[in-house]
Design a protein around this motif. Structure first.
Motif, PDB file in Angstrom:
ATOM      1  N   ASP A 125     -10.405  -1.874   9.457  1.00 43.37           N
ATOM      2  CA  ASP A 125     -10.100  -2.127   8.057  1.00 43.37           C
ATOM      3  C   ASP A 125     -11.273  -2.837   7.382  1.00 43.37           C
ATOM      4  OD1 ASP A 125      -9.963  -4.728   9.038  1.00 43.37           O
ATOM      5  OD2 ASP A 125      -7.780  -4.859   8.890  1.00 43.37           O
ATOM      6  N   ASP A 126     -11.109  -3.176   6.114  1.00 41.54           N
ATOM      7  CA  ASP A 126     -12.204  -3.783   5.363  1.00 41.54           C
ATOM      8  C   ASP A 126     -12.649  -5.111   5.966  1.00 41.54           C
ATOM      9  OD1 ASP A 126     -12.156  -1.650   3.630  1.00 41.54           O
ATOM     10  OD2 ASP A 126     -11.026  -2.691   2.056  1.00 41.54           O
ATOM     11  N   ARG A 171      -8.487   2.089  12.790  1.00 46.35           N
ATOM     12  CA  ARG A 171      -7.995   0.725  12.601  1.00 46.35           C
ATOM     13  C   ARG A 171      -9.088  -0.256  12.164  1.00 46.35           C
ATOM     14  NH1 ARG A 171      -3.142  -0.678  14.437  1.00 46.35           N
ATOM     15  NH2 ARG A 171      -3.590  -2.335  12.930  1.00 46.35           N
TER      16      ARG A 171
END
Length: 407
Positions: free
Chosen positions: A219-220, A217
């Motif tokens: 993310d960027d 989980r």
């Protein structure tokens, strides 16, 4: 945990994770508002069989040593084994009702809450633990969290910011965000953990730290914060559980070994001072020697210096409990091997910090505390409790580093 030193008023004893520590303050406030007197409340944990055993032991001792007291059990163990605690003579309060005043009055509500309010720990630590999320919507085969806490629910962003402001107002200069599945924050409300962090950093927070994160989980947006935001401490704790793909598949984890190795490499490349922590389970059902060797090798490959390692224990009602077991003896032996390897890695890392400078958050005793990378430090002279001071790191002393105040 001993209850012999507890007084005759209202005592709250927290077991387990940082989230429980944060929620324990809500328990205390609710019981106080209800007028509870001569009451011991055990805020229990159920992550392993041993955690439940410790809770039962503490309850038995409290009932024996303070027979006049009202003994209450709440938390995850109470949710999973409420009938056993009630049979001992304790009152059981459901996990999701433990922060409600009415739970400590004439009757306890039993309905599972559909919302979650932020939980802020007390002022007894220099760091404030802020619970922002509870429950989990995944189905890892070894875990009873969904049974104990329900599906994932997140606190409102504005309410979290308000709680963080309270911690800052009382002089706590580091805030630790915590939750059962912290990285899933906002899934139920259309926001994200990265968005919450940005909202909090609009406050004059000097140090923000995160508890365990699911690597799948990150993310960027969250990666960019971990890699580049200096007020977000360089300490990333990952919920890995295993280092073998077959074991991860049987656990129903959502990441694979190569993805974690790559994630850590990218984090280290972007911010070399990041210290990596990880949760690891030894002796999962069907784990053979080769599978275990993959988990053992992960400690070096991912430079894990803060390992939360424990032997697998079957949790009733979970799919893993029905799988072929490797046995407790094997699980404990493998856990010991993992801990020894992790200790070597941690000590080598700590030895490499000698002579470096860092900023230390001083705990309430005026001597102990943590560096930005979560290295445990012990000052050679008193400093202002709760302050953040520049220090030069000295030699390793066990699992702590000595430190002296730097100009």
């Amino acid at each position: 945990m001993s209850v012999a030193v507890l007084g005759g008023g209202l005592d709250v004893v927290n077991f387990g994770c940082r989230l429980n520590i944060a929620e324990g303050e809500a328990v205390r406030a609710a019981a106080t508002a209800a007028g509870a007197r001569d009451t011991i409340i055990f805020n229990s944990c159920a992550v392993t069989d041993e955690a439940v055993r410790q809770a039962r032991q503490a309850v038995r001792r409290a009932l024996r040593e303070r027979p006049e007291a009202n003994v209450v059990v709440t938390g995850c163990a109470a949710e999973l084994e409420g009938e056993r605690f009630a049979a001992l003579g304790a009152r059981v309060v459901r996990n999701d009702a433990k922060g409600l005043t009415e739970s400590y009055g004439a009757g306890a509500p039993v309905a599972r809450s559909k919302s979650y309010s932020p939980a802020l720990s007390g002022a007894d630590h220099a760091r404030a633990f802020l619970g922002v999320q509870t429950g989990c919507s995944h189905s890892c085969t070894f875990c009873a969290t969904v049974i104990a806490r329900g599906t994932a629910r997140s606190a409102n962003v504005d309410a979290v910011v308000e709680s963080a402001s309270l911690a800052l107002a009382r002089g706590q200069r580091e805030i630790v965000l915590t939750g059962v599945d912290l990285a899933s924050y906002g899934d139920d409300s259309g926001t994200t953990l990265a968005a919450l962090i940005k909202a909090l950093l609009a406050l004059p927070i000097e140090r923000l730290r995160l508890s365990s994160l699911d690597p799948n989980r990150i993310d960027d947006a969250l990666f960019a914060l971990l890699a580049g935001e200096t007020r977000l401490m360089p300490h990333v704790h990952l919920s890995l559980q295993a280092g073998d793909d077959m074991v991860l598949t049987r656990m129903k984890r959502r990441h694979r070994r190569a993805e974690v190795v790559d994630l850590v490499a990218r984090l280290k490349a972007a911010r070399p001072e990041i210290a990596i922590g990880a949760d690891l389970i030894a002796g999962f059902p069907t784990e053979d020697d080769a599978m275990f060797a993959n988990s053992l090798a992960l400690i070096d490959e991912c430079d894990i210096v803060f390992g939360h390692i424990f032997p697998y224990s079957a949790r009733a009602g979970t799919p893993a409990a029905r799988m072929p077991q490797v046995g407790r003896t094997v699980a404990r032996e493998r856990a010991a091997i993992l801990r020894e390897a992790n200790a070597r890695r941690r000590h080598d890392w700590m030895d490499g910090l000698t002579g470096m400078r860092t900023n230390m958050l001083v705990e309430r005793d005026g001597r102990s505390g943590h560096g930005e990378n979560f290295a445990g430090l012990m000052l050679d002279a008193d400093a202002m409790p709760g302050s953040i001071v520049p220090v030069r790191i000295g030699a390793r002393d066990g699992d702590r580093l000595t430190a002296e105040l730097a100009a």
